[in-house]
Enzyme design. Structure first.
Site, PDB file in Angstrom:
ATOM      1  N   LYS A 148       0.856  -1.191   0.000  1.00  0.00           N
ATOM      2  CA  LYS A 148       0.000   0.000   0.000  1.00  0.00           C
ATOM      3  C   LYS A 148       0.885   1.232   0.000  1.00  0.00           C
ATOM      4  O   LYS A 148       2.054   1.114   0.353  1.00  0.00           O
ATOM      5  CB  LYS A 148      -0.940  -0.024   1.195  1.00  0.00           C
ATOM      6  CG  LYS A 148      -0.251   0.275   2.537  1.00  0.00           C
ATOM      7  CD  LYS A 148      -1.270   0.524   3.615  1.00  0.00           C
ATOM      8  CE  LYS A 148      -0.651   1.322   4.737  1.00  0.00           C
ATOM      9  NZ  LYS A 148      -1.480   1.581   5.858  1.00  0.00           N
ATOM     10  N   ASP A 177      -2.935  -5.989   1.941  1.00  0.00           N
ATOM     11  CA  ASP A 177      -3.535  -5.241   3.040  1.00  0.00           C
ATOM     12  C   ASP A 177      -3.260  -6.126   4.245  1.00  0.00           C
ATOM     13  O   ASP A 177      -3.931  -7.143   4.446  1.00  0.00           O
ATOM     14  CB  ASP A 177      -5.042  -5.067   2.833  1.00  0.00           C
ATOM     15  CG  ASP A 177      -5.666  -4.204   3.921  1.00  0.00           C
ATOM     16  OD1 ASP A 177      -5.219  -4.304   5.074  1.00  0.00           O
ATOM     17  OD2 ASP A 177      -6.574  -3.422   3.622  1.00  0.00           O
ATOM     18  N   HIS A 178      -2.230  -5.771   5.028  1.00  0.00           N
ATOM     19  CA  HIS A 178      -1.755  -6.746   6.023  1.00  0.00           C
ATOM     20  C   HIS A 178      -2.801  -7.052   7.097  1.00  0.00           C
ATOM     21  O   HIS A 178      -2.704  -8.064   7.778  1.00  0.00           O
ATOM     22  CB  HIS A 178      -0.416  -6.322   6.635  1.00  0.00           C
ATOM     23  CG  HIS A 178      -0.515  -5.108   7.503  1.00  0.00           C
ATOM     24  ND1 HIS A 178      -0.437  -3.839   6.999  1.00  0.00           N
ATOM     25  CD2 HIS A 178      -0.705  -4.979   8.828  1.00  0.00           C
ATOM     26  CE1 HIS A 178      -0.574  -2.978   7.982  1.00  0.00           C
ATOM     27  NE2 HIS A 178      -0.738  -3.636   9.101  1.00  0.00           N
ATOM     28  N   LYS A 182      -4.395 -11.051   9.286  1.00  0.00           N
ATOM     29  CA  LYS A 182      -4.538 -11.275  10.729  1.00  0.00           C
ATOM     30  C   LYS A 182      -5.547 -12.383  11.004  1.00  0.00           C
ATOM     31  O   LYS A 182      -6.604 -12.446  10.394  1.00  0.00           O
ATOM     32  CB  LYS A 182      -4.959  -9.981  11.435  1.00  0.00           C
ATOM     33  CG  LYS A 182      -3.868  -8.909  11.406  1.00  0.00           C
ATOM     34  CD  LYS A 182      -4.292  -7.673  12.161  1.00  0.00           C
ATOM     35  CE  LYS A 182      -3.384  -6.496  11.860  1.00  0.00           C
ATOM     36  NZ  LYS A 182      -2.106  -6.507  12.537  1.00  0.00           N
ATOM     37  N   GLU A 216      -4.769   3.365  17.726  1.00  0.00           N
ATOM     38  CA  GLU A 216      -3.306   3.328  17.848  1.00  0.00           C
ATOM     39  C   GLU A 216      -2.872   4.207  19.009  1.00  0.00           C
ATOM     40  O   GLU A 216      -3.387   5.314  19.174  1.00  0.00           O
ATOM     41  CB  GLU A 216      -2.656   3.838  16.564  1.00  0.00           C
ATOM     42  CG  GLU A 216      -2.951   2.962  15.364  1.00  0.00           C
ATOM     43  CD  GLU A 216      -2.214   3.462  14.135  1.00  0.00           C
ATOM     44  OE1 GLU A 216      -1.143   2.944  13.829  1.00  0.00           O
ATOM     45  OE2 GLU A 216      -2.728   4.403  13.500  1.00  0.00           O
ATOM     46  N   HIS A 240      -7.840  -0.726   5.243  1.00  0.00           N
ATOM     47  CA  HIS A 240      -8.097  -1.710   6.307  1.00  0.00           C
ATOM     48  C   HIS A 240      -9.561  -1.705   6.773  1.00  0.00           C
ATOM     49  O   HIS A 240     -10.196  -2.747   6.867  1.00  0.00           O
ATOM     50  CB  HIS A 240      -7.199  -1.435   7.520  1.00  0.00           C
ATOM     51  CG  HIS A 240      -5.764  -1.237   7.170  1.00  0.00           C
ATOM     52  ND1 HIS A 240      -5.107  -2.056   6.276  1.00  0.00           N
ATOM     53  CD2 HIS A 240      -4.853  -0.317   7.570  1.00  0.00           C
ATOM     54  CE1 HIS A 240      -3.851  -1.639   6.162  1.00  0.00           C
ATOM     55  NE2 HIS A 240      -3.674  -0.589   6.927  1.00  0.00           N
ATOM     56  N   LYS A 336      -4.566   8.111  15.871  1.00  0.00           N
ATOM     57  CA  LYS A 336      -3.262   7.995  16.530  1.00  0.00           C
ATOM     58  C   LYS A 336      -3.314   8.695  17.883  1.00  0.00           C
ATOM     59  O   LYS A 336      -4.151   9.555  18.109  1.00  0.00           O
ATOM     60  CB  LYS A 336      -2.188   8.627  15.656  1.00  0.00           C
ATOM     61  CG  LYS A 336      -1.967   7.840  14.369  1.00  0.00           C
ATOM     62  CD  LYS A 336      -0.675   8.235  13.695  1.00  0.00           C
ATOM     63  CE  LYS A 336      -0.445   7.438  12.436  1.00  0.00           C
ATOM     64  NZ  LYS A 336      -0.183   6.009  12.688  1.00  0.00           N
TER      65      LYS A 336
END
Ligand code: NAD
Length: 490
Positions: A148, A177-178, A182, A216, A240, A336
């Site tokens: 990405k 798209d990591h 998962k 995050e 995501h 964040k």
């Protein structure tokens, strides 16, 4: 032992942060599991000059404590290096010769995986030259893996896709798209389609709302110059969150195959309401962290302009105009410098239509809604909140939780997202990658919000580090007479 897979890997950006931190350690895990054995080879490339031995040293270092593993040296002996500027067309011939040589040496059957772990500006150039300079002419499979971000809006993404498709077909392109690697994201499908009691209630008759939170704890760290041009909407929501939402919203696929799953995800995204200006302003809010809790303000971070209006937080309401979801909103939020690092999905069911325990003489507290929470990370598991009778005299109800968490043995057996994704590419399984139609619908949705935000001056900063974002995020959901399931100080 796992089935051995055969392929040559060429990593573009092979000396980058991602390659050393994630990709090579993940490949070593695949080697330990037996997916990679004798018939694989790696060519690392970047502009830096380096010998094979120097590259192997760097790969060894990237394995951390695993470098003293008895198999590490054999694994590393499959690695080679080529100094290669991706814009230098002539040099692709050198790369091709090296690829052919390693193909012969390790008997790789002409299978090739081209992994683009470098600036997206180069994706189109590399893909084009791989084709025109003959690297994709080998006899086996040719697959392109790209990191990405895939564009910064619909138009740039479409342009990039056009460039890629001159050289590769859609089924040869694996857009990472990591989050899709998962364990608990993949469990959404197991939980939904493996359980009658879940799927039969999975609709607007029984579900009041669904909440997706990607929180995050850290700030921008050293990614500021990238992040300030991207923002939370592009960095987290377009990819995501839209992927997670489409897995939650889709209909049951005909079969558990990449083609069928993607078809359903696309269908779901097609029924996602794309907002007009007024609805985008009402249904999405943004935030930027100020100073507080020993943390400096976003605008004071290194490499961030002091007048930056970039958002570090997004919350929004998504509406699907289809039979299953009409009237049941999906609330999302990400940001964040929030209270904690976690990802979770809370599925809030409707309360019983009649609360028969609520007679005044019982003085029973009103029944709470059932909530199915999927914990994605850091802990993986799920929890179902039910109402039950409390022990003792009289009749009182109270919510109880039925929990399942992956145990230590399960955690150990869980592959890292990149390990799983690289394995999937070798198998040619695109289930856990974003297809072009998914990416394009997600951009079309997000572009509308961006367009509205770009016209308005935000009142930044508007939230304190360590909180769960600006007050506007709470107001967004409270306006609908609802609450975030995960709240601070509850
Ligand atoms: P990086 O800057 O650390 O590495 C970039 C690599 O590209 C280096 O090896 C560099 O030498 C090489 N390179 C640059 N210009 C080149 C050229 N003209 N020819 C050949 N090689 C060239 O970047 P990174 O953090 O490893 O990220 C790589 C990709 O992965 C990016 O698309 C990024 O958005 C994506 N990504 C990274 C992370 C992460 O955690 N680092 C996470 C998600 C996605």
């Amino acid at each position: 032992m796992a089935t051995e897979r055969t392929s040559l890997f060429i990593f573009f950006g092979g000396t980058g942060d991602l390659a050393y931190r994630k990709l090579y350690p993940s490949m070593f895990n695949l080697y330990k599991r037996g997916t990679l054995r004798e018939h694989f080879a790696v060519i690392g490339t970047s502009r830096n000059k380096m010998t094979d031995e120097e590259f192997q040293d760097a790969v060894r270092k990237s394995l951390g404590t695993a470098k003293s593993d008895k198999d590490a040296e054999k694994f590393i002996s499959h690695f080679a290096y080529e100094a290669h500027d991706v814009t230098d067309k002539a040099h692709y011939k050198v790369l091709k010769d090296r690829a052919d040589e390693l193909d012969k040496k390790f008997k790789l059957e002409g299978n090739r995986i081209f992994y683009l772990s470098l600036s997206p500006n180069f994706f189109g150039t590399v893909a084009g030259f791989l084709k025109t300079e003959g690297l994709t002419d080998s006899q086996g499979f040719n697959r392109l893996v790209i990191e990405k971000p895939f564009g910064r809006d619909y138009d740039s993404a479409a342009q990039l896709n056009d460039a890629l498709s001159t050289a590769f077909n859609e089924d040869q392109v694996f857009r990472i798209d990591h989050y899709l690697g998962k364990e608990m994201i993949q469990n959404i499908e197991a939980l939904r389609f493996g359980n009658t009691i879940v799927e039969s209630l999975w609709n607007n008759r029984y579900i009041d709302n669904i909440q997706v939170t990607l929180s995050e704890k850290l700030g921008v760290e050293e990614r500021a110059s990238y992040y300030d041009n991207s923002g939370a909407l592009r960095d987290m929501v377009q990819n995501h969150i839209m992927q997670i939402v489409s897995l939650l919203a889709m209909e049951q696929p005909v079969a558990f195959t990449d083609v069928d799953i993607r078809a359903e995800k696309v269908k779901a995204l097609r029924s996602l309401r794309v907002y007009n200006v007024a609805d985008a302003s009402t249904n999405f809010v943004r935030g930027q962290y100020g100073a507080g809790n020993k943390q400096r303000a976003y605008r004071d971070e290194d490499n961030v302009p002091h007048d930056s209006n970039n958002e570090t937080f997004v919350a929004g309401k998504l509406l699907f105009d289809n039979y299953r979801w009409s009237g049941t909103p999906f609330y999302i939020r990400t940001g964040k410098e929030l209270a904690d690092k976690f990802t979770r999905v809370d599925v809030v069911f409707k309360k019983p239509l009649v609360d028969i325990f609520a007679f005044p003489q019982n003085a029973n507290a009103p029944l709470e809604a059932n909530v199915l929470t999927m914990f994605i990370e850091p802990k993986a598991g799920f929890s179902l909140r039910l109402n039950a009778k409390t022990s003792g005299q009289g009749f009182q109800t109270a919510p109880i939780n039925m929990d399942y968490f992956v145990d230590a043995a399960g955690e150990k057996a869980t592959p890292e997202p990149y390990e799983r994704l690289i394995h999937d590419v070798m198998k040619g399984d695109g289930t856990n990658f974003s297809s072009w139609p998914e990416v394009s619908y997600a951009w079309k949705f997000v572009d509308q919000i961006r367009k509205v935000w770009d016209l308005q001056q935000p009142a930044f900063p508007n939230y304190t580090p360590g909180s769960m974002g600006p007050a506007a995020a709470d107001e967004l959901i409270q306006r609908d007479h609802r609450e975030w399931v995960y709240r601070l100080n509850q």
